[in-house]
Design a protein around this motif. Structure first.
Motif, PDB file in Angstrom:
ATOM      1  N   ASP A  26       0.642  -1.809   0.049  1.00  0.00           N
ATOM      2  CA  ASP A  26      -0.098   0.018  -0.053  1.00  0.00           C
ATOM      3  C   ASP A  26       1.089   1.159   0.060  1.00  0.00           C
ATOM      4  O   ASP A  26      -0.202   2.004  -0.206  1.00  0.00           O
ATOM      5  CB  ASP A  26      -1.036  -0.230   1.364  1.00  0.00           C
ATOM      6  CG  ASP A  26      -2.160  -1.127   1.215  1.00  0.00           C
ATOM      7  OD1 ASP A  26      -2.591  -1.614   2.086  1.00  0.00           O
ATOM      8  OD2 ASP A  26      -2.768  -1.551   0.095  1.00  0.00           O
ATOM      9  N   ASN A  27       2.137   1.456  -0.035  1.00  0.00           N
ATOM     10  CA  ASN A  27       3.166   1.899  -0.307  1.00  0.00           C
ATOM     11  C   ASN A  27       3.577   2.101  -1.316  1.00  0.00           C
ATOM     12  O   ASN A  27       3.914   1.919  -2.256  1.00  0.00           O
ATOM     13  CB  ASN A  27       4.047   2.480   1.016  1.00  0.00           C
ATOM     14  CG  ASN A  27       3.524   1.928   2.765  1.00  0.00           C
ATOM     15  OD1 ASN A  27       2.348   2.652   2.833  1.00  0.00           O
ATOM     16  ND2 ASN A  27       4.162   0.478   3.115  1.00  0.00           N
ATOM     17  N   ASN A  28       4.564   3.483  -1.376  1.00  0.00           N
ATOM     18  CA  ASN A  28       5.464   3.568  -2.864  1.00  0.00           C
ATOM     19  C   ASN A  28       6.251   2.882  -2.715  1.00  0.00           C
ATOM     20  O   ASN A  28       7.268   3.255  -1.324  1.00  0.00           O
ATOM     21  CB  ASN A  28       5.964   5.175  -2.933  1.00  0.00           C
ATOM     22  CG  ASN A  28       4.312   5.844  -3.650  1.00  0.00           C
ATOM     23  OD1 ASN A  28       3.313   5.316  -4.100  1.00  0.00           O
ATOM     24  ND2 ASN A  28       4.715   7.119  -3.483  1.00  0.00           N
ATOM     25  N   VAL A  29       7.592   2.566  -3.451  1.00  0.00           N
ATOM     26  CA  VAL A  29       8.487   1.771  -3.608  1.00  0.00           C
ATOM     27  C   VAL A  29       8.999   2.249  -4.545  1.00  0.00           C
ATOM     28  O   VAL A  29       8.940   2.724  -5.807  1.00  0.00           O
ATOM     29  CB  VAL A  29       8.603   0.760  -3.343  1.00  0.00           C
ATOM     30  CG1 VAL A  29       9.467  -0.416  -3.342  1.00  0.00           C
ATOM     31  CG2 VAL A  29       6.917  -0.411  -2.361  1.00  0.00           C
ATOM     32  N   THR A  30      10.459   2.216  -3.857  1.00  0.00           N
ATOM     33  CA  THR A  30      11.242   2.848  -4.855  1.00  0.00           C
ATOM     34  C   THR A  30      12.307   1.500  -5.149  1.00  0.00           C
ATOM     35  O   THR A  30      13.521   1.732  -3.869  1.00  0.00           O
ATOM     36  CB  THR A  30      12.078   4.194  -4.769  1.00  0.00           C
ATOM     37  OG1 THR A  30      11.481   5.705  -4.353  1.00  0.00           O
ATOM     38  CG2 THR A  30      13.375   4.824  -5.641  1.00  0.00           C
ATOM     39  N   ILE A  31      12.755   1.466  -6.446  1.00  0.00           N
ATOM     40  CA  ILE A  31      13.863   0.819  -6.644  1.00  0.00           C
ATOM     41  C   ILE A  31      14.794   1.236  -7.563  1.00  0.00           C
ATOM     42  O   ILE A  31      15.012   2.064  -8.096  1.00  0.00           O
ATOM     43  CB  ILE A  31      13.918  -0.291  -8.125  1.00  0.00           C
ATOM     44  CG1 ILE A  31      12.175  -1.187  -7.611  1.00  0.00           C
ATOM     45  CG2 ILE A  31      14.605  -1.315  -8.324  1.00  0.00           C
ATOM     46  CD1 ILE A  31      12.405  -2.253  -6.327  1.00  0.00           C
TER      47      ILE A  31
END
Length: 217
Positions: free
Chosen positions: A199-204
């Protein structure tokens, strides 16, 4: 009770009008097929209108989701055990006559490329980064996910390959990082697809080093 009078011959549409209406309907249907249906369903956009309207991106996302579903449903293939090597026969070597040997030419090793890239995934969103790699060339990589775990698939697609065909190197579910190396099994685009199921933004954050031609993000 009133009866509706039948139309006269003069009130009926002529054959020419009917033919013109039919041709117009066919042209409208063909236009909708090329500009709306083909880009949104199959990511085929010969006119460029579908990409301008955002329909081609919708078709590409549908194809990617179908590939991910197919990859998730495919069970891992068992690896057959290697056959034991036969013992080498004993051969008596004759003593060679010493002679001068020409030195082989030394081919310079091509410089390896190194790139660092980031991509942010919204909840439920999937994105990919691809490298153009020729057959048997190797790429080492390492990526981490900040914000939560992701599902991923490291795979490759050949140039001009059949629609939907791809080769998977490895994949995982709900992981925070991965690193390794792969050798391209064919000329084409090879890389990573990530999907954020949280449910959160994820940065790769991805770092690659290897003998590849370009980066497609």
């Amino acid at each position: 009770m009133f009866n509706t009078p039948l139309p006269t011959v003069n009130e009926l549409p002529s054959t020419r009008k009917l033919l013109r209406s039919t041709v117009i309907a066919l042209l409208v249907a063909s236009g909708l097929l090329v500009t709306v249906v083909m880009p949104s369903e199959y990511a085929i956009d010969p006119t460029g209108v579908g990409r301008a309207l955002g329909l081609t991106q919708m078709g590409e996302l549908k194809i990617t989701l179908a590939q991910e579903a197919l990859a998730d449903a495919t069970p891992p293939q068992p690896v057959a055990p290697a056959a034991p090597a036969a013992p080498a026969p004993q051969v008596t070597q004759a003593q060679p006559i010493a002679k001068s040997v020409a030195q082989p030419e030394v081919t310079p090793t091509p410089a390896l490329k190194t790139n660092q890239m980031t991509v942010t995934l919204k909840p439920g969103e999937g994105k990919e980064i691809k490298l153009e790699v020729l057959k048997n060339k190797t790429v080492s990589y390492e990526w981490t996910a900040a914000g939560g775990p992701v599902n991923y698939d490291t795979h490759g697609e050949p140039y001009n390959g059949e629609k939907g065909y791809f080769h998977s190197y490895n994949k995982g579910r709900q992981v925070l990082s991965d690193k390794g190396e792969f050798a391209a099994v064919f000329d084409g685009t090879h890389g990573w697809f990530w999907r954020n199921r949280s449910d959160n933004n994820v940065t790769i954050s991805l770092k690659t080093t290897g003998d590849y031609l370009s980066v497609k993000q």
